[in-house]
Design an enzyme around this catalytic site. Sequence first.
Site, PDB file in Angstrom:
ATOM      1  N   SER A   1       0.801  -1.225   0.000  1.00  0.00           N
ATOM      2  CA  SER A   1       0.000   0.000   0.000  1.00  0.00           C
ATOM      3  C   SER A   1       0.835   1.277   0.000  1.00  0.00           C
ATOM      4  O   SER A   1       0.341   2.324  -0.374  1.00  0.00           O
ATOM      5  CB  SER A   1      -0.947   0.002   1.196  1.00  0.00           C
TER       6      SER A   1
ATOM      7  N   HIS B   1      -5.641  -4.660  -1.826  1.00  0.00           N
ATOM      8  CA  HIS B   1      -5.588  -3.560  -2.801  1.00  0.00           C
ATOM      9  C   HIS B   1      -5.728  -4.054  -4.241  1.00  0.00           C
ATOM     10  O   HIS B   1      -5.628  -3.262  -5.179  1.00  0.00           O
ATOM     11  CB  HIS B   1      -4.278  -2.777  -2.677  1.00  0.00           C
TER      12      HIS B   1
ATOM     13  N   LYS C   1     -12.498  -1.875   0.221  1.00  0.00           N
ATOM     14  CA  LYS C   1     -11.765  -1.049  -0.744  1.00  0.00           C
ATOM     15  C   LYS C   1     -12.542  -1.048  -2.066  1.00  0.00           C
ATOM     16  O   LYS C   1     -13.612  -0.463  -2.129  1.00  0.00           O
ATOM     17  CB  LYS C   1     -10.315  -1.525  -0.845  1.00  0.00           C
TER      18      LYS C   1
HETATM   19  C1  LIG Z   1      -6.660  -2.279   3.985  1.00  0.00           C
HETATM   20  C2  LIG Z   1      -5.920  -3.536   4.229  1.00  0.00           C
HETATM   21  C3  LIG Z   1      -6.287  -4.425   5.245  1.00  0.00           C
HETATM   22  C4  LIG Z   1      -7.394  -4.110   6.207  1.00  0.00           C
HETATM   23  O1  LIG Z   1      -8.639  -4.275   5.597  1.00  0.00           O
HETATM   24  P1  LIG Z   1      -9.957  -3.974   6.460  1.00  0.00           P
HETATM   25  O2  LIG Z   1     -10.996  -4.801   5.814  1.00  0.00           O
HETATM   26  O3  LIG Z   1     -10.201  -2.511   6.366  1.00  0.00           O
HETATM   27  O4  LIG Z   1      -9.663  -4.412   7.855  1.00  0.00           O
HETATM   28  C5  LIG Z   1      -5.590  -5.610   5.372  1.00  0.00           C
HETATM   29  N1  LIG Z   1      -4.555  -5.906   4.559  1.00  0.00           N
HETATM   30  C6  LIG Z   1      -4.151  -5.068   3.588  1.00  0.00           C
HETATM   31  C7  LIG Z   1      -3.003  -5.449   2.712  1.00  0.00           C
HETATM   32  C8  LIG Z   1      -4.820  -3.853   3.395  1.00  0.00           C
HETATM   33  O5  LIG Z   1      -4.405  -3.025   2.442  1.00  0.00           O
END
Ligand SMILES: *Cc1c(COP(=O)(O)O)cnc(C)c1O
Length: 393
Positions: free
Chosen positions: A182, A210, A240
Amino acid sequence: MNAALSQRLGAALDDRRASTGLREDLVVAGAQGATLEVDGAALVNFAANDYLGLAADPEVLDAARLALREMGLGVAAGRVLCGTRAIHGELEAAIAELVGTEDAVLYGSCFDANLGVFSALLGPDDVVFSDELNHASLIDGIRLSSAQRRVFPHADLAALERLLAESARSRHRVIVTDGVFSMDGDIVALPELRELAQRYDAVLLVDDSHATGVLGENGAGTAEHFGFGGVDILTGTLGKALGGAAGGFVAGSRVLTQTLRQSSRPYVFTNAMAPPLAVAAATAIRLSRRRPELRERLAANTSWFRAALGELGYEMLPGQHPIIPVLLPGGTLAREVAAALRREGVLVFALTHPVVPAGAERIRVQISAAHSVEQLEFAAAAFGRVRELAVGA
Ligand SMILES: *Cc1c(COP(=O)(O)O)cnc(C)c1O
């Protein structure tokens, strides 16, 4: 509160305020979308993970409204008691179909999924190999299990192979990586990683938070991006690209999901997902598959914006993902540029030390299919006006 604890926490906060400054939440009014209202001003939003623009899609919102009327909001029970509704199974099937696995298990978030997957599967005779830039939830999930852990330098396959070779006597070896990282927006070298996993009979776990909905022709994620079927264990988020509300999952074989339903603690010991959220996510998945043009627009928006920033003289980390890291190294420059952009009507965030290494400070621009040509041009013009501050005349 207890005086000693209060005093210690207060002192730690003072230290933090003096060194990196305290995080402060930005308060946004109204709904997620290509623009956000902040302090009465409409800012073009380059800071959310709503890559396909489905968070504000009328079909997603209508489906959730209807579900709220028909099923109510919460279920006040876990999945293993009276919390399971038909939509939970339907959503799990839709996720499995999207990512190409036999089954999937829902969690309250991907953070929960990552906290719940390792301890349900592994014990002290197992070794987990984790990329140093993996998401915090993977790090914590691995720590919660009794497996041994080996951290390898980011994307360093030679180092990973040395660690794999050293652990020949373990029961299972599990390679764990983000599909897309990210901070840098880089895509993991999955073909090479998969080859290593096969050679060492290791399990491959990818967190595609992502990437699901974003990468691959059908949005199946990182594996589809590289043209193959999948990995052993996939975790991901519904928060997301897939509607942006909430929820996470682990996808894989039936024996994997059956095991998690029996003994994964953040599956068993927590409330079931609210049905309107499950309906929203299922609708978002359906739309993400029915509208491949969303991924095409996302890719076109991303390459247009990269080219525009390049022409303005901005330095970016290379990549294809809609995360565009704009490098503004040194001290507080990235923060100053982010603040100047906000005054120009563009919402981006600076990532500074210690979130990224000192000298690699940056602004993270996140592109969405929901951005119009006018919004992209508006933002590029704003980057042009702050150019002198950012990259010199
Ligand atoms: C955003 C993200 C998470 C967390 O996801 P949530 O559903 O908001 O808890 C976990 N792992 C990665 C790689 C992320 O980018």
